[in-house]
Design an enzyme around this catalytic site. Structure first.
Site, PDB file in Angstrom:
ATOM      1  N   GLU A 121       1.667   8.558   1.004  1.00 36.95           N
ATOM      2  CA  GLU A 121       0.963   7.846   0.100  1.00 36.95           C
ATOM      3  C   GLU A 121      -0.064   7.583   0.720  1.00 36.95           C
ATOM      4  OE1 GLU A 121       2.075   3.857  -2.402  1.00 36.95           O
ATOM      5  OE2 GLU A 121       2.263   3.736  -0.702  1.00 36.95           O
ATOM      6  N   MET A 255       6.775   2.603   4.356  1.00 36.12           N
ATOM      7  CA  MET A 255       7.080   3.506   3.293  1.00 36.12           C
ATOM      8  C   MET A 255       7.957   3.949   2.194  1.00 36.12           C
ATOM      9  SD  MET A 255       4.193   5.072   0.776  1.00 36.12           S
ATOM     10  CE  MET A 255       5.208   6.349  -0.543  1.00 36.12           C
ATOM     11  N   GLU A 256       8.212   3.566   1.440  1.00 30.80           N
ATOM     12  CA  GLU A 256       9.174   4.145   0.119  1.00 30.80           C
ATOM     13  C   GLU A 256       9.738   4.866  -0.121  1.00 30.80           C
ATOM     14  OE1 GLU A 256       5.617   2.754  -2.586  1.00 30.80           O
ATOM     15  OE2 GLU A 256       6.026   1.842  -0.455  1.00 30.80           O
ATOM     16  N   ASN A 257       9.283   6.380   0.238  1.00 26.97           N
ATOM     17  CA  ASN A 257       9.909   7.167   0.654  1.00 26.97           C
ATOM     18  C   ASN A 257      11.123   7.519  -0.816  1.00 26.97           C
ATOM     19  OD1 ASN A 257       7.555   8.516   1.560  1.00 26.97           O
ATOM     20  ND2 ASN A 257       8.259   8.009   3.176  1.00 26.97           N
ATOM     21  N   HIS A 289      11.885  -4.989   0.577  1.00 26.40           N
ATOM     22  CA  HIS A 289      10.262  -4.751   0.263  1.00 26.40           C
ATOM     23  C   HIS A 289      10.345  -3.095  -0.897  1.00 26.40           C
ATOM     24  CE1 HIS A 289       5.862  -5.235  -0.555  1.00 26.40           C
ATOM     25  NE2 HIS A 289       5.936  -4.070  -0.950  1.00 26.40           N
ATOM     26  N   GLU A 290      10.902  -2.351   0.684  1.00 24.63           N
ATOM     27  CA  GLU A 290      10.650  -0.806   0.770  1.00 24.63           C
ATOM     28  C   GLU A 290      12.313  -0.349  -0.441  1.00 24.63           C
ATOM     29  OE1 GLU A 290       8.444   0.731   1.651  1.00 24.63           O
ATOM     30  OE2 GLU A 290       7.802  -0.679   2.781  1.00 24.63           O
ATOM     31  N   HIS A 293      11.473  -0.831  -3.850  1.00 27.61           N
ATOM     32  CA  HIS A 293      10.984  -0.072  -4.544  1.00 27.61           C
ATOM     33  C   HIS A 293      11.499   1.714  -5.167  1.00 27.61           C
ATOM     34  CE1 HIS A 293       6.479  -1.211  -3.938  1.00 27.61           C
ATOM     35  NE2 HIS A 293       6.684  -1.089  -2.337  1.00 27.61           N
TER      36      HIS A 293
END
Length: 845
Positions: A121, A255-257, A289-290, A293
């Protein structure tokens, strides 16, 4: 160059076969990507960045192609439109940019090691493999990875590994997803794995530089968060596993991979036996939070980056909703009120700020959208306001329908409002669009005019602002039933004040709960009524009074001098949120004094007055039986006491340091360790103390301990040690580029170190650009500088350095806004320093 046409309009992939051969030794990647999709035209473009394209075939036949670096394009000439299978062979370098595929470095027992991870991202998947690198271009992916593998190494990706043949690791076909969510990693890792009630495997992975028990906290939070979300969203987690991976080098927070979430080590691993409550809360909210997502952003993805807020604002609200459900004793919404809310209110009051929804096309501008105070904090507050308006039942029903309608596809903001509005039986879109599409927020003025209680709204500015007659639909949340639920007009007359006051038996207030994104200016009579009854108000209401008065002073609608006499009213509070907000105001007073002046001494006396009883009550050492509020309050009052140069506090901190110096400084309670270390460096610091702490920093893998050392060392008053410290800024073996901003900011905030830090960034800007440029955190070096500068001289230097960079893509808004921020602060100080310092002196004596 602007991407006027999205590549997806010309070619729409449905499936990728990705083969990667990654050699850490030579730092080279060899790849072969096969893409099946539909060509809408004969001349198509596919994204690539930094790839050396060896060959391109369509349907097994070589076709002509060109690359266009300026546009990140691989242009391919096809012989026909319709379904086509492309095979692209290429090579690429393995870089240290923390973007694309990159190595992370760490040490175990003095031995240097590395693991490979990814960060795609916003648009860095194109650095790893040719693809249509746009959120709308969802497809299924088969990933196969070969690498210079050593015994005992682990390889991870979005989906489970299904087989290994000839050293190649093959992963199961993904669900339909966007390129920026693809992830993989490999290296020497340790893990802890559990299973949710519904059968989802949840794992936490980290390097072996960490103790095994440092994975426990994250594993527990991740498992319970997924179980909560499955219930709240009424939609199953869509993948077989959810891996959480701590990377030693990582530019973002996390990061929400999809299925393989990556984190900075500081936001995943922690010592369960010695980590402060606020750090545990922070780590928990990052994880939740992640994981929010995984549905909101991954299962349903914004159609284009202009709707980035759809992902981030929602996840930012849900992190608090979920932590509140799984750890109710933490009262986590209080953290929202002391972190996200003030950040949003401060930033959103500067003219020129972006709105939550922003039109964007140029890829260079996309990263500039990630303004955390707006897209995350304001957006979350906007959604909290919406949640309070519609209620949880309608919210959950609307979300369930939203996921069902758009799963594995893309959506726009209107789709969300429509789903929730339909569930709530309310025109949510009309209300929310006034907050989504317009920058800024209103100040609601509450006044008694000719005996009538009257409300009016106008845009609130800190500094100069052009009033464009914006209006908002404001959920008022008043404690008087006579006030409207939604204030859509410029002015509202609520009724005869004396009559209303008698009927209600309490002072008039709006924005009760502080959930709506506006501030309130009460006239003198209404404010006096509130302050006379302040002890009967709950903690959030007391926080709100201080918060709104501080902002009104920042906007020069009142003077800081009017707030100073109110501070002792709140100083004895046992509520952390009140204390946090009190010291936010008190710390703002520091900008009105020059170091070592009589005014500074008066301010120190005031800080001593505000903090001394609390320091006596709480003491230096945490107690096992104390409340969460007391744990969270102690750091504020100790910090204030040390700023006040209280001799007992200085000696107490020194004694704790001396007791631990020979054994283990990291064993000092994490609640107070920062203050102990910083006090030692400032008041007893020698070169030996400095060197020992720097050595501890290099050796430790405990992120919170490292942060404490950073804050301590950057506070040194010693010119020789400041020079020595700046010498380490570009030494990545000591300070990783991802952590450098904290060191720079700490030294810049140190009066003795400010010149050295400022000289460094100006002299070595090109080095900084080469090292972290292109990363979404790069512009925050400008932001943190603007948060500290407050003199006419520094303003002139700030403008001289940054104005020539105004036309740099991705930096324009940040520079122009931050110049305004410093200008506004300089003007405020000039106008008010005499009256503020006089008020401080009067109260301190």
């Amino acid at each position: 160059m602007t991407e006027l046409t999205h590549f997806y309009q010309k070619f729409q992939p449905t499936h990728y076969d990705i083969y990667l051969d990654i050699n850490r030794e030579t730092k080279m990647i060899s790849g072969k990507t096969t893409i099946t999709g539909e060509a809408k035209v004969k001349n198509i473009s596919i994204h690539q960045s930094g790839l050396t394209i060896k060959s391109v075939q369509a349907g097994g036949q070589d076709v002509s192609f060109t690359t266009e670096d300026q546009n990140d394009a691989l242009n391919i000439d096809l012989t026909k439109i319709g379904e086509v299978t492309l095979t692209i062979k290429y090579t690429a370098p393995l870089t240290d940019s923390m973007m694309g595929i990159y190595p992370s470095y760490y040490e175990v027992g003095g031995v240097k090691k590395q693991i490979i991870g990814t960060q795609f991202e916003t648009n860095f998947a194109r650095q790893a493999f040719p693809c249509i690198d746009e959120p709308e271009a969802k497809a299924k992916f088969d990933i196969a990875i070969k690498f210079d593998e050593k015994i005992g190494e682990t390889v991870l990706s979005n989906m489970p590994e299904i087989k290994t043949e000839n050293g190649v690791h093959y992963f199961d076909t993904t669900v339909r997803m966007s390129t920026y969510l693809i992830a993989f990693a490999f290296g020497e890792l340790q893990s802890k794995i559990t299973t949710t009630k519904s059968g989802v495997k949840v794992g936490v992975f980290a390097t072996k530089a960490h103790k095994a028990n440092e994975l426990d906290f994250a594993l527990d939070i991740a498992k319970r968060a997924i179980e909560f979300y499955e219930d709240f969203y009424q939609t199953p987690y869509p993948l077989p596993h959810s891996w959480q991976l701590a990377l030693p080098d990582f530019s973002a927070g996390a990061m929400e991979n999809w299925g393989l979430v990556t984190y900075r080590e500081a936001y995943l691993t922690l010592d369960p036996d010695n980590t402060s409550l606020d750090t545990k809360q922070l780590v928990a909210t990052v994880i939740t939070h992640e994981l929010a997502h995984q549905w909101f952003g991954d299962l349903v993805t914004m159609k284009w980056w202009d709707d980035l807020w759809l992902n981030e604002s929602f996840a930012n609200m849900m992190e608090y909703v979920s932590v509140d459900a799984i750890e109710p004793d933490w009262h986590i919404w209080e953290m929202f009120q002391t972190s996200d809310v003030p950040a949003a209110l401060q930033r959103d009051a500067t003219d020129g700020v972006q709105s939550v929804h922003v039109d964007v096309e140029d890829p260079a501008e996309i990263d500039a959208l990630f303004d955390s105070a707006i897209v995350y904090a304001k957006g979350a507050r906007m959604l909290v306001m919406m949640r309070a308006l519609v209620g949880d039942d309608a919210l959950r029903k609307g979300l369930k329908n939203y996921f069902a309608a758009h799963q594995y596809n893309n959506a726009k903001g209107a789709d969300l409002w429509n789903a929730i509005g339909e569930a709530a039986g309310m025109d949510v879109a009309t209300i929310m669009n006034t907050w989504l599409e317009q920058p800024g927020y209103p100040v609601v003025k509450a006044s008694i005019i000719d005996g009538e209680l009257t409300l009016s709204q106008e845009q609130f500015f800190i500094g100069d602002g052009v009033d464009k007659e914006r209006q908002w639909q404001i959920p008022l949340n008043s404690n008087y039933d006579a006030a409207p639920k939604i204030m859509a007009d410029k002015t509202v007359v609520v009724g005869t004040y004396d009559k209303l006051r008698k009927e209600n038996g309490k002072p008039f207030r709006v924005n009760v709960g502080n959930n709506s994104h506006f501030i309130v200016k009460y006239d003198d009579e209404l404010l006096k009524d509130i302050l006379d009854n302040v002890d009967s108000l709950d903690a959030i209401s007391q926080l709100q009074i201080l918060q709104d008065l501080r902002l009104l002073a920042e906007g020069k609608q009142i003077s800081y001098a009017e707030i100073v006499p109110l501070l002792p009213k709140f100083a004895a509070s046992h509520s952390n949120v009140v204390i946090a907000t009190l010291y936010r105001v008190a710390n703002d007073l520091k900008k009105f004094v020059t170091p070592n002046s009589d005014e500074a001494k008066s301010l120190e006396k005031l800080f001593d007055k505000l903090s001394s009883d609390q320091v006596t009550r709480l003491g230096w050492q945490p107690k096992s039986s104390e409340s969460n509020d007391d744990q969270l309050t102690r750091p504020y009052v100790l910090n204030a006491s040390l700023y006040a140069k209280n001799p007992i506090s200085i000696e107490s901190a020194h004694a704790i340091y001396a007791d631990n110096e020979q054994q283990d400084l990291s064993a000092i309670s994490a609640d107070i360790r920062l203050f102990v270390l910083r006090n030692e460096v400032k008041n007893y610091g020698t070169e030996e103390v400095f060197d020992n702490l720097l050595d501890e920093y290099r050796k430790s893998s405990d992120a919170s301990y490292k942060e404490d050392i950073c804050a301590a060392l950057t506070a040194t008053p010693d010119a020789k040690l400041i020079k020595k410290l700046v010498g380490f800024f570009e030494d990545s073996d000591t300070i990783k580029p991802q952590d450098l901003r904290a060191w720079y900011r700490g030294l810049l905030a140190n009066d003795a170190g400010q010149q050295a830090a400022w000289d460094w960034i100006r002299n070595d800007w090109q080095w900084l650009d080469d090292t972290v440029g292109g990363d979404m955190e790069f512009t925050t070096y400008i932001t943190v500088t603007s948060m500290i500068f407050h003199t006419p001289e520094r303003l002139a230097e700030f403008k001289a350095f940054f104005e020539p960079k105004l036309n740099t893509p991705g930096m324009t808004r940040e520079i122009s806004m931050d110049i305004k921020v410093v200008e506004t602060r300089v003007k405020l100080i000039e106008a008010e320093k005499d009256s503020v310092n006089s008020a401080v002196s009067e109260l301190a004596d």
